[in-house]
Write a protein that holds these residues in place. Structure first.
Motif, PDB file in Angstrom:
ATOM      1  N   LEU A 183       0.829  -1.207   0.000  1.00 11.44           N
ATOM      2  CA  LEU A 183       0.000   0.000   0.000  1.00 11.44           C
ATOM      3  C   LEU A 183       0.863   1.257   0.000  1.00 11.44           C
ATOM      4  N   GLU A 184       1.924   1.247   0.784  1.00 18.28           N
ATOM      5  CA  GLU A 184       2.783   2.425   0.816  1.00 18.28           C
ATOM      6  C   GLU A 184       3.567   2.567  -0.483  1.00 18.28           C
ATOM      7  N   ALA A 185       3.833   1.449  -1.163  1.00 16.62           N
ATOM      8  CA  ALA A 185       4.493   1.526  -2.475  1.00 16.62           C
ATOM      9  C   ALA A 185       3.603   2.203  -3.506  1.00 16.62           C
ATOM     10  N   GLU A 186       2.282   2.193  -3.254  1.00 23.37           N
ATOM     11  CA  GLU A 186       1.322   2.855  -4.145  1.00 23.37           C
ATOM     12  C   GLU A 186       1.049   4.300  -3.720  1.00 23.37           C
ATOM     13  N   GLY A 187       1.759   4.772  -2.708  1.00 22.58           N
ATOM     14  CA  GLY A 187       1.627   6.167  -2.304  1.00 22.58           C
ATOM     15  C   GLY A 187       0.736   6.421  -1.112  1.00 22.58           C
ATOM     16  N   LEU A 188       0.194   5.356  -0.493  1.00 25.99           N
ATOM     17  CA  LEU A 188      -0.652   5.527   0.680  1.00 25.99           C
ATOM     18  C   LEU A 188       0.202   5.624   1.940  1.00 25.99           C
ATOM     19  N   GLY A 189      -0.418   6.077   3.022  1.00 24.10           N
ATOM     20  CA  GLY A 189       0.185   6.020   4.340  1.00 24.10           C
ATOM     21  C   GLY A 189      -0.561   4.987   5.155  1.00 24.10           C
ATOM     22  N   ALA A 190       0.086   4.421   6.172  1.00 20.43           N
ATOM     23  CA  ALA A 190      -0.569   3.401   6.984  1.00 20.43           C
ATOM     24  C   ALA A 190       0.118   3.272   8.331  1.00 20.43           C
ATOM     25  N   ASN A 191      -0.627   2.736   9.299  1.00 19.47           N
ATOM     26  CA  ASN A 191      -0.053   2.390  10.598  1.00 19.47           C
ATOM     27  C   ASN A 191      -0.774   1.167  11.143  1.00 19.47           C
ATOM     28  N   LEU A 192      -0.058   0.358  11.897  1.00 18.15           N
ATOM     29  CA  LEU A 192      -0.589  -0.919  12.384  1.00 18.15           C
ATOM     30  C   LEU A 192      -0.979  -0.804  13.854  1.00 18.15           C
ATOM     31  N   GLN A 193      -2.195  -1.250  14.175  1.00 16.11           N
ATOM     32  CA  GLN A 193      -2.726  -1.151  15.533  1.00 16.11           C
ATOM     33  C   GLN A 193      -3.148  -2.531  16.052  1.00 16.11           C
ATOM     34  N   HIS A 194      -3.312  -2.614  17.383  1.00 17.89           N
ATOM     35  CA  HIS A 194      -3.688  -3.880  18.023  1.00 17.89           C
ATOM     36  C   HIS A 194      -4.674  -3.588  19.164  1.00 17.89           C
ATOM     37  N   TYR A 195      -5.941  -3.406  18.797  1.00 15.61           N
ATOM     38  CA  TYR A 195      -6.976  -3.176  19.811  1.00 15.61           C
ATOM     39  C   TYR A 195      -7.758  -4.450  20.122  1.00 15.61           C
ATOM     40  N   ASN A 196      -7.260  -5.552  19.637  1.00 15.31           N
ATOM     41  CA  ASN A 196      -7.779  -6.846  20.040  1.00 15.31           C
ATOM     42  C   ASN A 196      -7.107  -7.230  21.375  1.00 15.31           C
ATOM     43  N   PRO A 197      -7.764  -7.960  22.251  1.00 14.26           N
ATOM     44  CA  PRO A 197      -9.096  -8.556  22.090  1.00 14.26           C
ATOM     45  C   PRO A 197     -10.261  -7.663  22.532  1.00 14.26           C
ATOM     46  N   LEU A 198      -9.982  -6.399  22.861  1.00 14.49           N
ATOM     47  CA  LEU A 198     -11.052  -5.527  23.349  1.00 14.49           C
ATOM     48  C   LEU A 198     -12.216  -5.428  22.369  1.00 14.49           C
ATOM     49  N   VAL A 199     -11.921  -5.399  21.078  1.00  9.91           N
ATOM     50  CA  VAL A 199     -12.963  -5.164  20.075  1.00  9.91           C
ATOM     51  C   VAL A 199     -13.476  -6.449  19.421  1.00  9.91           C
ATOM     52  N   ASP A 200     -12.932  -7.589  19.793  1.00 14.20           N
ATOM     53  CA  ASP A 200     -13.235  -8.838  19.079  1.00 14.20           C
ATOM     54  C   ASP A 200     -14.724  -9.149  19.002  1.00 14.20           C
ATOM     55  N   GLN A 201     -15.404  -9.091  20.132  1.00 16.38           N
ATOM     56  CA  GLN A 201     -16.825  -9.460  20.158  1.00 16.38           C
ATOM     57  C   GLN A 201     -17.661  -8.526  19.301  1.00 16.38           C
ATOM     58  N   LYS A 202     -17.390  -7.232  19.385  1.00 19.42           N
ATOM     59  CA  LYS A 202     -18.146  -6.260  18.591  1.00 19.42           C
ATOM     60  C   LYS A 202     -17.889  -6.454  17.098  1.00 19.42           C
ATOM     61  N   VAL A 203     -16.661  -6.777  16.745  1.00 18.80           N
ATOM     62  CA  VAL A 203     -16.332  -7.022  15.335  1.00 18.80           C
ATOM     63  C   VAL A 203     -17.104  -8.226  14.820  1.00 18.80           C
ATOM     64  N   GLN A 204     -17.157  -9.287  15.615  1.00 16.04           N
ATOM     65  CA  GLN A 204     -17.906 -10.482  15.216  1.00 16.04           C
ATOM     66  C   GLN A 204     -19.383 -10.165  15.001  1.00 16.04           C
ATOM     67  N   GLN A 205     -19.945  -9.360  15.888  1.00 17.21           N
ATOM     68  CA  GLN A 205     -21.367  -9.026  15.803  1.00 17.21           C
ATOM     69  C   GLN A 205     -21.665  -8.099  14.629  1.00 17.21           C
ATOM     70  N   GLU A 206     -20.853  -7.081  14.465  1.00 16.12           N
ATOM     71  CA  GLU A 206     -21.142  -6.038  13.477  1.00 16.12           C
ATOM     72  C   GLU A 206     -20.914  -6.502  12.045  1.00 16.12           C
ATOM     73  N   TRP A 207     -19.883  -7.328  11.822  1.00  9.99           N
ATOM     74  CA  TRP A 207     -19.548  -7.722  10.450  1.00  9.99           C
ATOM     75  C   TRP A 207     -19.676  -9.236  10.221  1.00  9.99           C
ATOM     76  N   SER A 208     -20.433  -9.899  11.069  1.00  7.70           N
ATOM     77  CA  SER A 208     -20.728 -11.338  10.913  1.00  7.70           C
ATOM     78  C   SER A 208     -19.460 -12.153  10.710  1.00  7.70           C
ATOM     79  N   VAL A 209     -18.461 -11.868  11.525  1.00 10.92           N
ATOM     80  CA  VAL A 209     -17.194 -12.585  11.458  1.00 10.92           C
ATOM     81  C   VAL A 209     -17.309 -13.879  12.256  1.00 10.92           C
ATOM     82  N   PRO A 210     -16.916 -15.018  11.701  1.00 11.13           N
ATOM     83  CA  PRO A 210     -16.979 -16.283  12.445  1.00 11.13           C
ATOM     84  C   PRO A 210     -16.218 -16.204  13.767  1.00 11.13           C
TER      85      PRO A 210
END
Length: 246
Positions: A183-210
């Motif tokens: 992605l950065e080779a295509e000119g984008l910027g990015a940063n990596l985060q780790h808010y798991n496991p705090l958000v895991d349950q909500k992610v499963q519910q909101e986006w139907s993640v197994p």
């Protein structure tokens, strides 16, 4: 002296196993230029171009919603990386969810709400500002490890059962790095985060993640609204050793 067979060689010699064929993807995938598999017209010559992209990959927090490429191109990069990043025994345990536009905003609103419930009020202003910075980006890539796959490999190769969890983590880390660098080779910027496991349950519910998909990281991306900070390096001689010669 009696010699004993290496356990891994014995296991592989005496074990017959089949590698599952990945399900076909219905959406056509165009191979990104930087990952061209053509031998006659490579995107870069030798390792220098690849190393240049590695060096250019930086953590960029100042992001906006103006992307220099289309979201279709973003998805091509993620899909190609997901298909071709290696995994132990070709287990293919990596899973990905890409959140764009309003769905990206929703994820960071959810994360902010969760943090507000646990961060002391007097400290929340800085947390809220950090969350706003992530939301200012254009999208988020959620990286998962499928525990069903990991468990299946543990059962199939019980002698190495304790290794498949870290091996899945290694593959996930390679995928995160590949997507981030591309992605950065295509000119984008990015940063990596780790808010798991705090958000895991909500992610499963909101986006139907197994429930078997274990969240491991979140890559926030967008247009560059600023430059990365200075990067320093410790002495290479403290990190690198070589023995022998040609």
């Amino acid at each position: 002296m009696q010699r004993f067979a290496h356990p891994l060689r014995t296991l592989l010699k005496n074990t017959t196993y089949r590698v599952a064929t990945p399900r076909p993807i219905t959406t056509p995938i165009t191979t990104p230029k930087m990952f061209s598999s053509s031998k006659t017209t490579p995107a870069v010559q030798g390792a220098d171009g690849f190393l240049s992209n590695i060096k250019a990959r930086r953590t960029i927090y100042a992001l906006n919603k103006t992307l220099p490429i289309s979201t279709d191109r973003v998805q091509e990069i993620v899909k190609e990386s997901l298909l071709h990043v290696p995994s132990s025994f070709n287990s293919q345990s990596n899973r990905v969810v890409v959140l764009l536009g309003a769905e990206h905003d929703k994820f960071w609103d959810i994360t902010t709400a969760i943090l507000k419930s646990i961060v002391p009020g007097e400290n929340f202003a800085s947390t809220a500002a950090r969350m706003a910075g992530f939301k200012a980006g254009a999208g988020t890539v959620l990286f998962f490890e499928d525990q069903d796959v990991v468990k299946g490999m543990q059962e199939k190769f019980a002698l190495y059962a304790d290794r498949f969890d870290p091996w899945a983590g290694h593959s996930s880390a390679m995928l995160q790095f590949a997507v981030w660098t591309a992605l950065e080779a295509e000119g984008l910027g990015a940063n990596l985060q780790h808010y798991n496991p705090l958000v895991d349950q909500k992610v499963q519910q909101e986006w139907s993640v197994p429930s078997t998909w274990k969240l491991s990281a979140q890559l926030v991306f967008g247009g560059k609204a600023g430059e990365p900070g200075e990067k320093t390096f410790g002495p290479l001689e403290q990190k690198y050793r070589v023995f022998g010669s040609a």
